[in-house]
Write a protein that holds these residues in place. Structure first.
Motif, PDB file in Angstrom:
ATOM      1  N   GLY A  29       0.796  -1.219   0.000  1.00 10.78           N
ATOM      2  CA  GLY A  29       0.000   0.000   0.000  1.00 10.78           C
ATOM      3  C   GLY A  29       0.828   1.269   0.000  1.00 10.78           C
ATOM      4  O   GLY A  29       0.324   2.351  -0.297  1.00 10.78           O
ATOM      5  N   ASP A  30       2.109   1.173   0.321  1.00 11.37           N
ATOM      6  CA  ASP A  30       2.981   2.350   0.326  1.00 11.37           C
ATOM      7  C   ASP A  30       3.253   2.807  -1.103  1.00 11.37           C
ATOM      8  O   ASP A  30       3.428   1.979  -2.004  1.00 11.37           O
ATOM      9  CB  ASP A  30       4.326   2.050   0.982  1.00 11.37           C
ATOM     10  N   PRO A  31       3.327   4.123  -1.300  1.00 13.40           N
ATOM     11  CA  PRO A  31       3.720   4.604  -2.627  1.00 13.40           C
ATOM     12  C   PRO A  31       5.232   4.525  -2.788  1.00 13.40           C
ATOM     13  O   PRO A  31       5.980   4.697  -1.821  1.00 13.40           O
ATOM     14  CB  PRO A  31       3.256   6.063  -2.604  1.00 13.40           C
ATOM     15  N   VAL A  62       4.466  -4.129  -7.746  1.00 12.64           N
ATOM     16  CA  VAL A  62       3.900  -2.782  -7.657  1.00 12.64           C
ATOM     17  C   VAL A  62       2.822  -2.625  -8.709  1.00 12.64           C
ATOM     18  O   VAL A  62       2.771  -3.372  -9.688  1.00 12.64           O
ATOM     19  CB  VAL A  62       4.978  -1.681  -7.833  1.00 12.64           C
ATOM     20  N   LYS A  68      -1.866   9.106  -9.884  1.00 15.67           N
ATOM     21  CA  LYS A  68      -1.620   9.050  -8.446  1.00 15.67           C
ATOM     22  C   LYS A  68      -0.214   8.577  -8.105  1.00 15.67           C
ATOM     23  O   LYS A  68       0.358   8.994  -7.119  1.00 15.67           O
ATOM     24  CB  LYS A  68      -2.640   8.136  -7.767  1.00 15.67           C
ATOM     25  N   TYR A  71       2.350   2.104  -6.438  1.00 17.04           N
ATOM     26  CA  TYR A  71       2.208   1.615  -5.066  1.00 17.04           C
ATOM     27  C   TYR A  71       2.635   0.156  -4.966  1.00 17.04           C
ATOM     28  O   TYR A  71       2.463  -0.612  -5.913  1.00 17.04           O
ATOM     29  CB  TYR A  71       0.748   1.734  -4.607  1.00 17.04           C
ATOM     30  N   GLU A  74      -0.915  -4.674  -2.478  1.00 14.03           N
ATOM     31  CA  GLU A  74      -1.380  -5.225  -1.200  1.00 14.03           C
ATOM     32  C   GLU A  74      -1.106  -6.716  -1.122  1.00 14.03           C
ATOM     33  O   GLU A  74      -0.766  -7.242  -0.084  1.00 14.03           O
ATOM     34  CB  GLU A  74      -2.882  -4.954  -1.015  1.00 14.03           C
TER      35      GLU A  74
END
Length: 111
Positions: A29-31, A62, A68, A71, A74
């Motif tokens: 979830g981290d960019p 990723v 956006k 990321y 998940e």
């Protein structure tokens, strides 16, 4: 950070980012940092950084979200250690090289 080792810079960057994901420094979830930030961090061109991120996308680590950023997935399953993959690839290449030499030798004998 990209070193003059003969290994392409984009693969070195992909290796480092993959390791950060594996260690949890980049959690699901981290960019990822922006392409510009990565280029500065690794002292590499934008195109080299984009290739590195493309490798991680192809591996399913990723995912990009239009407008956006990119990321960490998940459900990103950690990739096997690169050294294991490289060892297997090298062994396969050596085997194929030996086979090719035998074929070429036999063809040369027939001429």
């Amino acid at each position: 950070m990209v070193k003059n080792t003969g290994r392409p810079g984009y693969l070195q960057i992909a290796d480092d980012l993959r390791e950060q994901i594996r260690r949890g420094s980049l959690a699901p979830g981290d960019p990822l940092p922006s392409t510009t930030q990565l280029a500065t961090t690794y002292d590499a061109s934008l195109s080299v950084v984009k290739l590195a991120v493309g490798v991680l996308r192809a591996e399913g680590l990723v995912i990009g979200q239009q407008g956006k950023g990119v990321y960490v997935r998940e459900d990103a399953a950690p990739a096997p250690p690169a050294s294991d993959e490289l060892t297997e690839i090298r062994a396969t290449l050596q085997d194929l090289s030996a086979r090719l030499e035998r074929v070429e030798s036999r063809l040369a004998e027939r001429e």
